[in-house]
Structure formats: C-alpha cells, structure tokens
Design an enzyme around this catalytic site. Structure first.
Site, PDB file in Angstrom:
ATOM      1  N   GLN A 273      -8.281  -4.785   8.420  1.00 42.77           N
ATOM      2  CA  GLN A 273      -7.267  -4.339   9.386  1.00 42.77           C
ATOM      3  C   GLN A 273      -7.742  -3.139  10.202  1.00 42.77           C
ATOM      4  O   GLN A 273      -6.933  -2.411  10.756  1.00 42.77           O
ATOM      5  CB  GLN A 273      -5.964  -4.004   8.660  1.00 42.77           C
ATOM      6  CG  GLN A 273      -5.358  -5.208   7.948  1.00 42.77           C
ATOM      7  CD  GLN A 273      -4.030  -4.879   7.300  1.00 42.77           C
ATOM      8  OE1 GLN A 273      -3.012  -4.706   7.970  1.00 42.77           O
ATOM      9  NE2 GLN A 273      -4.025  -4.804   5.981  1.00 42.77           N
TER      10      GLN A 273
ATOM     11  N   LYS B 131       0.822  -1.210   0.000  1.00 41.54           N
ATOM     12  CA  LYS B 131       0.000   0.000   0.000  1.00 41.54           C
ATOM     13  C   LYS B 131       0.857   1.263   0.000  1.00 41.54           C
ATOM     14  O   LYS B 131       0.527   2.234  -0.684  1.00 41.54           O
ATOM     15  CB  LYS B 131      -0.960   0.001   1.179  1.00 41.54           C
ATOM     16  CG  LYS B 131      -0.321   0.168   2.540  1.00 41.54           C
ATOM     17  CD  LYS B 131      -1.367   0.260   3.636  1.00 41.54           C
ATOM     18  CE  LYS B 131      -0.716   0.428   4.994  1.00 41.54           C
ATOM     19  NZ  LYS B 131       0.026   1.699   5.098  1.00 41.54           N
ATOM     20  N   THR B 132       1.963   1.261   0.774  1.00 41.73           N
ATOM     21  CA  THR B 132       2.816   2.450   0.804  1.00 41.73           C
ATOM     22  C   THR B 132       3.464   2.679  -0.555  1.00 41.73           C
ATOM     23  O   THR B 132       3.610   3.813  -1.019  1.00 41.73           O
ATOM     24  CB  THR B 132       3.885   2.322   1.899  1.00 41.73           C
ATOM     25  OG1 THR B 132       3.252   2.064   3.153  1.00 41.73           O
ATOM     26  CG2 THR B 132       4.703   3.600   2.016  1.00 41.73           C
TER      27      THR B 132
ATOM     28  N   ARG C  54       1.454 -10.159  10.616  1.00 40.09           N
ATOM     29  CA  ARG C  54       2.730  -9.487  10.894  1.00 40.09           C
ATOM     30  C   ARG C  54       3.906 -10.408  10.572  1.00 40.09           C
ATOM     31  O   ARG C  54       5.046  -9.952  10.472  1.00 40.09           O
ATOM     32  CB  ARG C  54       2.843  -9.085  12.375  1.00 40.09           C
ATOM     33  CG  ARG C  54       1.811  -8.105  12.930  1.00 40.09           C
ATOM     34  CD  ARG C  54       1.632  -6.880  12.097  1.00 40.09           C
ATOM     35  NE  ARG C  54       0.568  -7.074  11.120  1.00 40.09           N
ATOM     36  CZ  ARG C  54       0.402  -6.325  10.050  1.00 40.09           C
ATOM     37  NH1 ARG C  54       1.239  -5.343   9.777  1.00 40.09           N
ATOM     38  NH2 ARG C  54      -0.582  -6.558   9.200  1.00 40.09           N
TER      39      ARG C  54
ATOM     40  N   ASP D 113      -3.853   7.538   3.726  1.00 36.49           N
ATOM     41  CA  ASP D 113      -3.385   6.195   4.076  1.00 36.49           C
ATOM     42  C   ASP D 113      -4.231   5.644   5.227  1.00 36.49           C
ATOM     43  O   ASP D 113      -4.780   6.408   6.031  1.00 36.49           O
ATOM     44  CB  ASP D 113      -1.914   6.285   4.494  1.00 36.49           C
ATOM     45  CG  ASP D 113      -1.262   4.921   4.652  1.00 36.49           C
ATOM     46  OD1 ASP D 113      -1.818   3.927   4.140  1.00 36.49           O
ATOM     47  OD2 ASP D 113      -0.195   4.856   5.274  1.00 36.49           O
ATOM     48  N   GLU D 114      -4.326   4.321   5.321  1.00 34.55           N
ATOM     49  CA  GLU D 114      -5.039   3.646   6.415  1.00 34.55           C
ATOM     50  C   GLU D 114      -6.453   4.210   6.574  1.00 34.55           C
ATOM     51  O   GLU D 114      -6.898   4.524   7.681  1.00 34.55           O
ATOM     52  CB  GLU D 114      -4.265   3.796   7.736  1.00 34.55           C
ATOM     53  CG  GLU D 114      -2.840   3.288   7.699  1.00 34.55           C
ATOM     54  CD  GLU D 114      -2.732   1.770   7.741  1.00 34.55           C
ATOM     55  OE1 GLU D 114      -3.764   1.097   7.555  1.00 34.55           O
ATOM     56  OE2 GLU D 114      -1.617   1.258   7.940  1.00 34.55           O
TER      57      GLU D 114
END
Length: 736
Positions: free
Chosen positions: A253, A36-37, A597, A222-223
């Site tokens: 998430q 995503k980044t 993770r 973002d997020e």
C-alpha cells in the site's frame, strides 16, 4: 476478567503476537483491512496494562490528523483516559511542536510563520521572475515539487549544487537557494522544513535528542511504508539503533513515492533494525473473498514485496463486476445506473467512484447532475483554502507574528486600500536597504511612497495594533469577529447575492472554528498552527453523497461499494515518458489500494475509447484488469460483445498461456466454463465494437446490432450525440 485479558479477547492470534511483543523493534506487516489501527492502539493499552510503559513514555505518530484523532480516541476508550504527557499525532505536528519549543536552537525566530502551498508558489514565482527563468525552463509547479523532494531526502541547496549534473540541476539548485533565502527573510518555514528542521535540531543538539529519547521510551509509527528519508531519520534519532519501536505498515500500500515516500524503509526494516521481530496480519475484516482474490492477483506480481495472503473473515460474496464500455460517456451511464440500483440498499455515502487522475471525474459529475444524484468530489476546494478564509487568516497571522512577510503581502491588498505594485516595489526596496522584514520596513512609511499609500499603511498598522491589544483580553472567536468587521473583510460580501452570502457564511464559520478551538484549550497561535497542519487527507466525507475521488485521496477510507473506473493501459497504469519499473510497481500498488477499499461490491470498468485533455484516445484494458481471475468475475459487457478477457491481446509484459490468452490468474478454474463463442458474422458486416462515422453525429462505435435485413437496428455511441439507435439503410453510416 482483568484488563489485559479483556484486551486480548478482542484479538485474533496474529494480532495478539504483535500486541504482546515486549521490548525491541517490531514490524507489523498489516495487509488491507487486517486491523492495523486496532493493533497499534491495543499495543499501547497492553503496554500500560502490563506495567511496561507509563503514559508519558509513549510517542505514536501517523500521517493525517484524521488518523491521529481516531488513534487517540481509541486509546482513550481502552485505557480510560488520555496519554498524559505522551504524544499521539502526526509527524508534522510533533516536528512543529519540537521547533516551537526550541526555535533559537533550530535557527528560527520565536514566532516563525508557516508558508502554505499558495504562499510557497508565490515565493517561487517571484524567485523565477527575479532570476529571469521562463516557465519553459522551470515552472513553479516543477520547482516546488523538486525542491520538496530534495528536502524530504535531506538534501539542502549546497548539497544539491555540489552533486548537480547538467544545467537543469544547477538551475534548480540556484532556485532552491533563492527560495530558502526568501523564506528566511519572511521568517517562515514550509511544510517540509518542519521535518528537516526537526532532524537538523536533533542532530546538532545531542542534549535535546537525549532528553526526548529518555522521555519517549516506546515509539509507534503507523503507515511505515509511507515514511520518507526525513521521517525515518527522525524515528532513528529518537530511538537509536535498537529502540522499542513498533512500525506498522504494508509495502503493498505504498503509493506516495511521488512525494518522497521510500518503500525501502519498510522492505529493509530488518536490516535497519537487526533482530527485529516481524508479525504478519493475515486476516482481512473488510472485504469479501472475491474482492481479495481479485486484488491479490494484481499485487502478487510486484517483485519487491513480502509474500502474503489475506483470508476474508467476511466470507463469500458476489462476484467482482467487470464492464467494458464503448467510451467514457457509456462508462458514466453504466456507473450511474448501477449506483441507482445500489442506493435501494446502500447509502450514497457508502459508494465511491475512484479514478487515477482528476480529469476523469467530468463525465461522472455530468451524469450525476443530470440524474439529480447527490455527489461530492473529494479533494475539491477545502474550507481553509477558500480565498475569503485565507484573507482573514493572513490578518490573524500578523497579530501573532508581526514580521510575517507572506501574510503581510496578502493582507495589505484585502480589502483594496490603494497599495499597488509601485508601492510594493518601494517597500521591497526599503526592506532590502534597512535589512528589515517587509512589515517592519512598511511600518516606517518610506518617503518614496505616495501620501495616499502612506495614509493607507498607517491605518492598516493601527488596525493591527488595536486588534493585537484586544487579543490579550478577549477570546479568540471575539478577536476574529472584530477583525472581520473592523478590517472590512465582512463588508466585502454584503451584496446579498448567492456567492457573497456563501463567502460571508464561510467567514462566520471561521468565527465558529476559533470558538471551538478555544473550547479545546487552544490559543490563537495554536489555532493557526492547527490550521497550517491540515492536509487534503483530513477532509471529512460529506453526508449521504456518492464520493468521487482519485485513488490517492481514497487511501485510508473504505466503502460498501467501489467503482474503480478507467482501467485502461496508459491510464491505470498511468504511463508517462521515462516511466520506470518502480513506477509500474507503484501503479500496481495503487490499483490494489483502490480495489481493497471495497467491502461488499467491487466494479471495474474500462472504455474502448476515451477523451482525455481534448484528445480522443483508443485504449485497451489495463493489464491489471486482465490479471483478475475469471472465476471471481461477472462480465457485464459480454451482451454487447465486449469481453476484455477475450477480445484484446495480452499485455506484452505478461507471459502467455499455452492457449494464447493472458497468463494473468485465469487458471486453473473450477468449474471451467470453457471459451465463450464469438457471435456469428453477419453478411452486412455490422458488428458490436465496429467504429463508424455519421455525417451529423461524427465518429462513434456500435454497441448492439438488433434484427436482420430490413429490420436491422444499430445502437451506437457518438462523441457528439451520445447513444443513438439508427437504421443503417437510412443513416448512411460509414464503416471506419
């Protein structure tokens, strides 16, 4: 190869679709580890390379300073320089900058202070005492949490009072109004006020809103799944109904509902922005296939989500390890044993032990201390929260904002200068009579004060005036150094013992931090703002040490190996009185976040009994654990007769298979190894898992039964004594 072609060569097909989207709203559904980044930063670079955007037209926001730094650094590498005139940072930094630029329009003093968490608690404590509200009716912690939730939902004290149902809500509204009054009197805002203040400013002053909207033509968030109502409203005000908005996130998430995040913001994105394009990133570049299959089996049972499947670009890997421990001590020993083996090939800093609640860290810390194993508890006391650092920051805040009542209340007492509660009561009364800020009232040295208190206050303000004059001519680091020496803050820690040396070293680090900030062009005001905006999520991982962390604190991180411990029903998912279906969904998302993770190794553990808050609780494996497909699992507890998939009844919310086992995701399997055979029953009745009691060791559980007849040995775990091997004929064990 031109710059755009070079950019696209680094992307997969889904990522290219998102990066090359033109004008109009875009939602990028980015599963765990899907890049995503990369999509966000490459989209900015592509907009610039295509000539669709100029650097000053880009506004990119995220949630933590760490994520913002990473985003800014990546953009700088891609475009060969920073976004001159643009903005890359957190929501709160953007909102604070907006309020600093327009304090009068926002109804704030030019040098308004930012109340940190401890100061918010102190204000609420005073409010509750003044209103004579006992903690049994409303605690400081509950009041702060509920007021924060109201602010994030853009509900003020009057609105809360008008919609209150029952005495409890009316009481909260009264406390909320008094708390806001205290902050205003102190010339301060809290963390939530930055967002609500920015929203109110743009809603009341259309000229400011239009100016920002015309400047920032491209918005990137973002997020997005973690946005609350205030943040979503801020984005809407900046972009309008059909903005060039790129929202990146994943409803799977969304784990911050307890602090105001609204998963509906991402689920209803297409309704909020009709005609929006949705691109789903389906390739995971972090985890192996067994880890992804295990995580997918858990999250796919949430009803409110977009169907998606992540495929692993890493490929096949070792199975997910499952261990059913006898108790938390056995669990900690198993985890420490596994970490010892892993450290032969994996750095300690690439290993994480994740748990649902902080209290679970104790047995793991104890085991690691006994083995001299390096570890760090993520979310422990941060540098900026340490008392000696906060004392010095209070003085600095008074230099830039002389009417900062919250900083005054702290600084006036350190070092001790004879200003006790009686003197403070006189000062509070004088401030009310004069309708002045507390520091201003104190400067007037009220007659009611004792001569000693008046002398102490005069010396205190003389010191502040001298330091303020110094701040106009020397670097911030020199101001901090002089402050520490002249105030006596440094002299408090001159004994030379270990604790004092550590505190003095922290003060020296504060000088270094001010110097580093000055190198980045920050003055004292900007330095203090930067400190105020730091959050727990900005804590850096510390060196080569095993990370012990709650699941919430691990969001955004990744590790080579992850131990997700305490997977018991009632702990993960955590069940509280009044838990709702939405709570259960969020617990499932939390488990999914923890599992994803892991890059190469995922170890899931559960305990038959666990001591929580002094109580010994008997548990059963989490339904999330039962949902993990057996074909991706290596069961490390079967040798002890502890198979969570076989020995426990299915969770009542799960449908059952025709063979009576939990539906989970256990079928179909290829190949199917068939049911595991139960160990033969012994005539003496000893068996693994049997609870026993010993006259000296107390209650325990049998882990292993070795030998037969007179050669029988029982390996047991006892609450008081740990692991013991006993001869039953001599130990006089009682079967429970």
């Amino acid at each position: 190869m031109d710059r755009l072609a070079k950019l696209l060569a680094d992307l997969d097909e889904d990522q290219k679709l998102a990066v090359m989207h033109g004008e109009g709203p875009l939602l990028v559904v980015a599963g765990a580890g899907s890049g995503k980044t990369r999509v966000l930063t490459y989209r900015i670079a592509a907009l610039l390379a295509r000539g669709l955007a100029q650097p000053h037209e880009v506004l990119a926001v995220t949630f933590t300073n760490k994520a913002a730094r990473e985003m800014a650094e990546r953009v700088e590498r891609l475009v060969g320089g920073g976004l001159r005139g643009g903005f890359v940072g957190t929501f709160h930094r953007f909102a604070l900058q907006l309020l600093r630029n327009h304090p009068a329009e926002a109804g704030l003093s030019p040098r308004f202070a930012i109340a940190d968490e401890d100061e918010q608690r102190q204000v609420l404590d005073r409010v509750l005492k003044r209103l004579d509200i006992p903690a049994t009716r409303l605690s400081v912690r509950a009041a702060r949490s509920r007021i924060s939730a109201a602010k994030n939902a853009l509900v003020g004290p009057e609105a809360l009072a008008s919609r209150a149902r029952g005495d409890a809500e009316r009481l909260l509204a009264e406390v909320y109004e008094a708390y806001e009054g205290e902050l205003r009197a102190a010339g301060a805002v809290d963390f939530d006020d930055m967002l609500t203040g920015a929203v109110a400013l743009l809603e009341r002053h259309d000229a400011i809103r239009k100016s920002l909207a015309s400047r920032f033509h491209w918005l990137l968030v973002d997020e997005y799944q973690d946005t609350n109502l205030a943040q979503a409203r801020l984005v809407r005000l900046l972009g309008g109904k059909a903005p060039n908005l790129t929202a990146v996130g994943d409803e799977d998430q969304s784990i911050y509902r307890w602090r105001g995040a609204e998963v509906e913001n991402i689920l209803a994105f297409e309704e909020a922005y009709p005609g929006a394009r949705v691109v789903t990133l389906g390739r995971n570049y972090r985890s192996t296939e067994p880890i992804l299959r295990a995580a997918a089996a858990v999250i796919e049972r949430n009803p409110r989500r977009r169907p998606k499947r992540l495929s692993s670009e890493v490929g096949a890997g070792v199975p997910v390890t499952v261990y059913l421990a006898a108790d938390e001590a056995d669990e900690a020993r198993f985890v420490a044993d596994e970490i010892s083996r892993l450290r032969a090939s994996v750095p300690a800093g690439e290993i994480a032990v994740l748990f649902r609640v902080n209290a679970q860290s104790r047995p793991f810390e104890g085991e690691m201390v006994r083995r001299a194993m390096p570890y760090v508890v993520v979310g422990g006391t941060r540098f900026w929260e340490r008392k000696e650092v906060r004392d010095a920051l209070a003085y600095l805040r008074l230099l830039v904002a002389p009417d900062d009542a919250l900083a005054f209340r702290r600084a006036i007492h350190v070092p001790a200068r004879g200003i006790g509660q009686v003197a403070m009561d006189h000062l509070e009364a004088a401030a009310a009579t004069l309708a002045a800020a507390l520091p201003e009232a104190a400067r007037r040295l009220p007659e009611a004060l004792s001569p000693r208190a008046r002398q102490a206050l005069a010396e205190f303000f003389a010191l502040l005036d001298a330091l303020r004059a110094l701040a106009g001519s020397v670097a911030p680091a020199e101001v901090v150094r002089e402050l520490l020496e002249r105030s006596g803050l440094a002299a408090q820690y001159a004994s030379g013992d270990e604790d004092d040396s550590s505190r003095r070293a922290n003060l020296d680090q504060l000088v270094a931090a001010a110097a580093e900030a000055a190198e980045r062009g920050l003055d004292l005001v900007a330095f203090l703002d930067e400190v105020a905006l730091l959050t727990d999520a900005d804590m850096r991982r510390e060196g080569d040490a095993v990370q012990l962390s709650t699941l919430h604190a691990a969001k955004g991180l990744e590790f080579e190996a992850v131990f997700l411990v305490g997977m018991e029903d009632g702990l993960l998912p955590l069940r509280r009185e009044g838990s709702s279906e939405a709570d259960e969904e969020e617990e499932r998302r939390l488990a999914y976040v923890g599992m994803t993770r892991a890059r190469r190794r995922l170890i899931l553990t559960s305990a038959r009994v666990r001591r929580i808050n002094g109580q010994l609780l008997s548990g059963r494996p989490s339904p999330f654990l039962l949902e993990v497909p057996r074909e991706v699992v290596e069961d490390r507890a079967a040798a002890f007769g502890r198979d969570p998939f076989r020995t426990h009844a299915p969770h009542p919310r799960l449908p059952e298979r025709s063979d009576g086992g939990p539906a989970a995701s256990f079928g179909p399997r290829t190949p199917d190894p068939g049911p595991r055979s139960n160990p033969p029953k012994r005539p003496d009745g000893w068996r693994p898992g049997l609870k026993v009691r010993h006259a000296t060791f107390g209650p325990g559980v049998i882990l292993q039964v070795q030998g037969t007849g007179a050669q029988t040995r029982l390996v047991c775990f006892f609450d008081r004594a740990g692991r013991k091997t006993l001869i039953p004929s001599l130990a006089h064990l009682e079967k429970v």
